[in-house]
Motif scaffolding. Structure first.
Motif, PDB file in Angstrom:
ATOM      1  N   PHE A   3       0.835  -1.203   0.000  1.00 12.83           N
ATOM      2  CA  PHE A   3       0.000   0.000   0.000  1.00 12.83           C
ATOM      3  C   PHE A   3       0.869   1.253   0.000  1.00 12.83           C
ATOM      4  CE2 PHE A   3      -2.063   3.497   2.170  1.00 12.83           C
ATOM      5  CZ  PHE A   3      -3.176   3.676   1.365  1.00 12.83           C
ATOM      6  N   LEU A   4       1.925   1.247   0.808  1.00  9.23           N
ATOM      7  CA  LEU A   4       2.825   2.397   0.853  1.00  9.23           C
ATOM      8  C   LEU A   4       3.500   2.625  -0.500  1.00  9.23           C
ATOM      9  CD1 LEU A   4       4.389   1.869   4.377  1.00  9.23           C
ATOM     10  CD2 LEU A   4       2.804   3.687   3.697  1.00  9.23           C
ATOM     11  N   MET A   5       3.855   1.538  -1.186  1.00  9.60           N
ATOM     12  CA  MET A   5       4.456   1.674  -2.521  1.00  9.60           C
ATOM     13  C   MET A   5       3.442   2.266  -3.502  1.00  9.60           C
ATOM     14  SD  MET A   5       7.643   0.862  -2.541  1.00  9.60           S
ATOM     15  CE  MET A   5       7.735   1.089  -4.293  1.00  9.60           C
ATOM     16  N   LEU A   6       2.208   1.797  -3.430  1.00  9.00           N
ATOM     17  CA  LEU A   6       1.161   2.336  -4.294  1.00  9.00           C
ATOM     18  C   LEU A   6       0.942   3.812  -3.997  1.00  9.00           C
ATOM     19  CD1 LEU A   6      -1.065   1.949  -6.409  1.00  9.00           C
ATOM     20  CD2 LEU A   6      -2.569   1.207  -4.540  1.00  9.00           C
ATOM     21  N   ASP A   7       0.906   4.161  -2.736  1.00 15.46           N
ATOM     22  CA  ASP A   7       0.740   5.551  -2.328  1.00 15.46           C
ATOM     23  C   ASP A   7       1.871   6.412  -2.891  1.00 15.46           C
ATOM     24  OD1 ASP A   7      -0.583   7.599  -0.481  1.00 15.46           O
ATOM     25  OD2 ASP A   7       1.492   7.608   0.254  1.00 15.46           O
ATOM     26  N   GLN A   8       3.098   5.921  -2.796  1.00 17.97           N
ATOM     27  CA  GLN A   8       4.238   6.661  -3.332  1.00 17.97           C
ATOM     28  C   GLN A   8       4.137   6.801  -4.854  1.00 17.97           C
ATOM     29  OE1 GLN A   8       6.773   8.295  -1.607  1.00 17.97           O
ATOM     30  NE2 GLN A   8       5.232   7.901  -0.054  1.00 17.97           N
ATOM     31  N   HIS A   9       3.675   5.744  -5.505  1.00 18.31           N
ATOM     32  CA  HIS A   9       3.506   5.796  -6.960  1.00 18.31           C
ATOM     33  C   HIS A   9       2.522   6.910  -7.336  1.00 18.31           C
ATOM     34  CE1 HIS A   9       3.388   4.440 -11.081  1.00 18.31           C
ATOM     35  NE2 HIS A   9       2.080   4.319 -11.014  1.00 18.31           N
ATOM     36  N   SER A  25      -4.292  -5.043  -6.323  1.00 13.67           N
ATOM     37  CA  SER A  25      -5.542  -5.763  -6.094  1.00 13.67           C
ATOM     38  C   SER A  25      -5.326  -7.284  -6.048  1.00 13.67           C
ATOM     39  CB  SER A  25      -6.594  -5.414  -7.141  1.00 13.67           C
ATOM     40  OG  SER A  25      -6.238  -5.970  -8.395  1.00 13.67           O
ATOM     41  N   LYS A  26      -4.250  -7.775  -6.623  1.00 16.91           N
ATOM     42  CA  LYS A  26      -3.964  -9.194  -6.627  1.00 16.91           C
ATOM     43  C   LYS A  26      -3.400  -9.676  -5.297  1.00 16.91           C
ATOM     44  CE  LYS A  26      -3.182  -9.505 -11.584  1.00 16.91           C
ATOM     45  NZ  LYS A  26      -2.196  -9.765 -12.631  1.00 16.91           N
TER      46      LYS A  26
END
Length: 91
Positions: free
Chosen positions: A53-59, A88-89
């Protein structure tokens, strides 16, 4: 682009998860009860989800913003869609 501070924070979280996984390996090798191992596996799973989630947030906050500011809307949206699909996977 991630900041140095963000990269450091993500690396610390990842190292913690690696440590937990090594602990689980030791638990298995030592014959610890299955229930205790499952509890630790669940904790690692939660930690991986949080890290993802943190990686997605950073993206979103950095890569997507940068792409939109450069005017690369279509490519940026495609990149975001791919990141969301990967996230989502995890469930």
């Amino acid at each position: 682009m991630r900041t140095e501070e963000t990269s450091k924070m993500l690396t610390i979280r990842l190292n913690k998860l690696i440590g937990q996984m090594n602990g689980i390996k030791n638990m298995i090798e030592s014959g610890v009860a299955c229930e205790d191992i499952l509890t630790q596996l669940n904790a690692v799973n939660g930690g991986l989800h949080k890290l993802s989630f943190l990686m997605l947030d950073q993206h979103i906050r950095h890569c997507v913003r940068e792409g939109m500011e450069k005017g690369d809307a279509d490519e940026t949206i495609e990149s975001l869609a791919e990141a969301l699909e990967s996230f989502s996977k995890l469930a």
